[in-house]
Design a protein around this motif. Structure first.
Motif, PDB file in Angstrom:
ATOM      1  N   UNK A 141      55.557  45.546 -22.457  1.00  0.00           N
ATOM      2  CA  UNK A 141      56.460  46.026 -21.406  1.00  0.00           C
ATOM      3  C   UNK A 141      57.159  44.832 -20.767  1.00  0.00           C
ATOM      4  N   UNK A 147      37.435  50.199 -20.397  1.00  0.00           N
ATOM      5  CA  UNK A 147      38.815  49.724 -20.520  1.00  0.00           C
ATOM      6  C   UNK A 147      39.332  49.933 -21.929  1.00  0.00           C
ATOM      7  N   UNK A 148      40.502  49.351 -22.201  1.00  0.00           N
ATOM      8  CA  UNK A 148      41.099  49.578 -23.511  1.00  0.00           C
ATOM      9  C   UNK A 148      41.928  48.363 -23.917  1.00  0.00           C
ATOM     10  N   UNK A 200      48.289  52.929 -33.904  1.00  0.00           N
ATOM     11  CA  UNK A 200      47.858  54.316 -33.964  1.00  0.00           C
ATOM     12  C   UNK A 200      48.533  55.126 -32.885  1.00  0.00           C
ATOM     13  N   UNK A 201      49.812  55.392 -33.089  1.00  0.00           N
ATOM     14  CA  UNK A 201      50.570  56.192 -32.126  1.00  0.00           C
ATOM     15  C   UNK A 201      50.831  57.554 -32.735  1.00  0.00           C
ATOM     16  N   UNK A 202      51.021  58.582 -31.908  1.00  0.00           N
ATOM     17  CA  UNK A 202      51.413  59.858 -32.491  1.00  0.00           C
ATOM     18  C   UNK A 202      52.815  59.743 -33.077  1.00  0.00           C
ATOM     19  N   UNK A 220      50.252  47.229 -24.479  1.00  0.00           N
ATOM     20  CA  UNK A 220      51.329  47.966 -23.797  1.00  0.00           C
ATOM     21  C   UNK A 220      51.878  47.159 -22.625  1.00  0.00           C
ATOM     22  N   UNK A 221      50.975  46.617 -21.803  1.00  0.00           N
ATOM     23  CA  UNK A 221      51.445  45.857 -20.633  1.00  0.00           C
ATOM     24  C   UNK A 221      52.191  44.614 -21.090  1.00  0.00           C
ATOM     25  N   UNK A 281      44.056  48.155 -26.220  1.00  0.00           N
ATOM     26  CA  UNK A 281      45.440  48.542 -26.551  1.00  0.00           C
ATOM     27  C   UNK A 281      46.305  48.554 -25.293  1.00  0.00           C
ATOM     28  N   UNK A 282      45.662  48.822 -24.142  1.00  0.00           N
ATOM     29  CA  UNK A 282      46.389  48.775 -22.868  1.00  0.00           C
ATOM     30  C   UNK A 282      47.020  47.404 -22.681  1.00  0.00           C
ATOM     31  N   UNK A 311      36.348  47.633 -23.831  1.00  0.00           N
ATOM     32  CA  UNK A 311      36.001  49.010 -24.155  1.00  0.00           C
ATOM     33  C   UNK A 311      34.620  49.362 -23.604  1.00  0.00           C
TER      34      UNK A 311
END
Lengths: 531, 179
Positions: free
Chosen positions: A252, A241-242, A310-312, A248-249, A244-245, A237
């Motif tokens: 995936x 960067x992030x 923390x997703x919408x 996701x990767x 949480x990314x 961060x």
């Protein structure tokens, strides 16, 4: 060296070479298949020993046997070894042995690549296991290696871990390229895609999944490597960067990976159930479409592993519904297996017992999966033993039982000897009872809130945990019996016939048991399958 | 044999493609977060003007400061909360103090919650746009200027602007030496 090669030329590759070089240089799909299977059996005992350490530590509350740091290393490596070192290579071993024989091909399409993709595997796991003897200890950040646990806070050995994942990935990708190329180009004349055996179909789709996601995993670990050593900020961060990314990767890759570990199981179980029901599989084409749709859906459900980041609400709903959608093709498969057995002339040899247990227990794992897919409920289940119970139900009585079933089913073909049926059944019942004793109570402690990956727990979980540990020790013991059965079968089992099982269909049963070193030098005719 | 080569090379190509796709996920993710304002990332369209017809209302803003890991600096906002009117300029001061006996460089990373509100939080000036370099014991007070977009959804009555302070001395040591 050149003398050896010349002498090989002289005998025109009629039989296997002698000694260790046979295994090192072999390009024969049967040899490579056997090596994959032995390798994964060895890794099963290494990963299993780690599970025993975990369960010994959790036998009673409080800190018992190992330090929390070492416990973390055990949890991490148990997961990594079971996923990448046991289930995946074992299925590749089955693919190597059975795909050429089931489609009537003389060998794999790219035999030298095949040799390479096996032999880099022991190197990968050698690197991973060597980290136990290094300063800082083995990887300790969980098999999902979330950043920044695996970057900023990781032990220095994380670099070895990264390279070993790279090598494992390369091995899987090369194996998949080989499998798809073989299936596309080397089928016997007249074997159209929709006449392929279901195991071939399941691997055909699995191999595409592997090619699609293993490079993404390689990318993820490469980004970690760059963050750790080259000052990039993919997951930091502070540099924009992030973290949480990373999740996701990873997911995936991770969710299709889950199906990579179960789709070939569907193939194996379909063959066994049709054989011992003495009926052709019910709904062949729906089986194929179900596998394909599970594979496609697997690319759009990954964030159900991370409902709590923390997703919408729209994201949570999308991933919740898409995940639940997977129950439909999976349900189709389960009902097709049941319909195949319905009014069949059933017999219950060991492979069939394991397959029926697979159908029942995998369905339990699927149902807890549906529970976990419910986004609002998942906030309660997330990172508890309920999740551990869920994925062990789909991986142990799911994937592992199908491997055991397949091993018993084709062992007489591979070795030319029958295994000991009484011992096989004993192995089944011991495994079946202990697997449920191990993993079912995990649902209860999970729902009550026991967190995963923690070496200690609160007193109210003590009784169930003791039961789980007893089950786990018994399950570990049962697999030693399996090793004994396999060795006994290889050394002095009764001679097996070519057909082995009454009612077994497919090219593999038209050749002798054990098959000659080179099979189907000229392609078989589809007519031989009609009986 | 030719068809084998063709299938194999297609698959190799697919592998390379997916490896690149893995890296493409990084910018895709950033763009996706920009558009949706997920993860509280503030970098939506720059605020210029707004529809005057939209009603002005009051919103509660909370300021949260925290230090990452073992970052030793003291880092505080002048006041923990303020009530603001949408569409108007506001300013809040933040004070950094290097409590160590060494020069250090820090970087504050902002985050707005709830994430849905992030795109309506416009910062026209912020200390987080650059790094803070402080000598041992030195302190500095710097402002954040911001406007809350009047189009902020009605159901959001309060927003929190959080900053996490990272020690980036090592990463930016070279840059500082050049200056």
């Amino acid at each position: 060296m050149s003398a050896v090669i010349e002498s090989n030329h002289d005998d025109h590759h009629h039989g296997p070479a002698k000694g260790f070089s046979r295994w090192l240089y072999t390009t024969n799909h049967k040899d490579i298949g056997s090596m994959y299977l032995w390798f994964s059996l060895i890794m099963l005992f290494i990963g299993g020993a780690m599970a025993m350490v975990i369960r010994a530590e959790l036998f009673e509350p409080g800190s018992q046997i190992v330090s929390p740091e070492f416990y973390n290393q055990m949890v991490t490596n148990h997961g990594l070894i079971m996923v990448f070192g046991v289930i995946m290579p074992a299925f590749v071993g089955f693919a190597n042995w059975m795909i050429p024989m089931q489609i009537g091909a003389p060998d794999m399409a790219l035999p030298r690549l095949n040799n390479l993709s096996f032999w880099i595997l022991p190197a990968a796991f050698g690197i991973l296991l060597s980290t136990f003897f290094m300063e800082g200890g083995a990887p300790n950040f969980g098999w999902t290696f979330y950043a920044p646990l695996s970057t900023e806070y990781a032990p220095p050995t994380v670099t070895f871990f990264i390279f070993s994942v790279h090598i494992m990935g390369a091995s899987s990708i090369m194996g998949s390229i080989n499998i798809i190329t073989t299936i596309l180009n080397m089928r016997a004349p007249g074997m159209t895609l929709m006449k392929m055996p279901l195991f071939v179909w399941s691997w055909f789709i699995t191999a595409y999944l592997l090619i699609a996601v293993m490079p993404v995993l390689a990318g993820a670990v490469t980004m970690m490597l760059m963050d750790i050593h080259f000052g990039t900020s993919f997951f930091k961060a502070a540099g924009g960067g992030d973290p949480v990314l990373f999740q996701h990767i990873f997911w995936f890759f991770g969710h299709p990976e889950v199906y990579i570990m179960i789709l070939p199981a569907f193939g194996i179980v379909s063959h066994i159930i049709e054989t011992f029901s003495r009926k052709p599989i019910f709904g062949y084409s729906s089986m194929v479409y179900a596998i394909a749709s599970i594979a496609l859906l697997s690319f759009v459900v990954w964030a159900h592993h991370m409902f709590t980041v923390g997703m919408p609400i729209a994201g949570e709903l999308f991933f919740m519904y898409s995940t639940m959608l997977i129950a439909i093709p999976t349900g189709v498969k389960v009902f097709n297996w049941l319909s195949t057995m319905f009014k069949g002339s059933l017999t219950f040899e060991t492979p069939m017992l394991f397959s029926i247990a697979f159908v029942a227990l995998f369905t339990i794992g699927g149902l807890s999966g549906i529970m976990l897919a419910i986004a609002p409920a998942d906030f309660q289940y997330h990172d508890t033993y309920f999740v551990v119970a869920h994925f062990h139900y789909v991986l142990v009585p799911g994937a592992l039982f199908s491997l055991l079933a397949g091993a018993y089913y084709w062992l007489p073909k591979w070795t030319g000897h029958m295994y000991d049926e009484t011992l096989g059944k004993t192995h089944f019942w011991m495994s079946f009872i202990s697997v449920n004793l191990t993993f079912f109570p995990m649902h209860f402690v999970g729902l009550a809130g026991m967190p995963r990956r923690i070496p200690d727990y609160s007193m109210q979980f003590a009784d169930w945990n003791m039961m789980v540990s007893v089950g786990a020790f018994l399950f570990g013991l049962s697999q030693l019996l399996f090793l004994f059965i396999v060795i006994k079968c290889v050394l002095n089992g009764k001679k097996a016939t070519a057909e082995v099982w009454e009612g077994a269909k497919g090219f593999e049963w038209t050749v002798d048991s054990p098959p000659p070193y080179h099979t189907f030098s000229s392609p078989p005719s589809m007519e031989t399958l009609k009986a | 044999m030719n068809s084998t080569k063709r299938s194999a090379s297609k698959l190799v190509l697919m592998t390379c493609g997916m490896f690149c796709f893995g890296f493409a996920l990084v910018p895709i993710y950033d763009v996706f977060c920009d558009i949706t304002g997920l993860n509280g990332k503030i970098s939506g369209p720059t605020f210029t003007s707004y529809d005057q017809a939209i009603e002005i209302r009051e919103v509660q803003i909370t300021f949260v400061t925290s230090n990452n890991n073992k970052m030793p600096w003291s880092f505080k906002s002048a006041s923990p909360q303020m009530r603001v009117k949408t569409g108007e300029d506001y300013l809040m001061n933040f004070t950094f103090k290097n409590t160590t006996d060494k020069p250090m460089i820090a970087q504050a990373i902002p985050s707005v919650s709830p994430g849905r509100g992030a795109r309506y939080f416009h910062k026209t000036e912020c200390f987080c746009f650059e790094q803070q370099f402080l000598k041992a014991g030195e302190s500095i007070t710097v402002p954040v200027k911001f406007i809350i977009d009047p189009e902020l959804p009605k159901n959001i009555a309060s927003l929190a602007l959080g900053y996490t302070l990272f020690d980036v001395t090592e990463e930016f040591a070279n840059l500082q030496a050049l200056n």
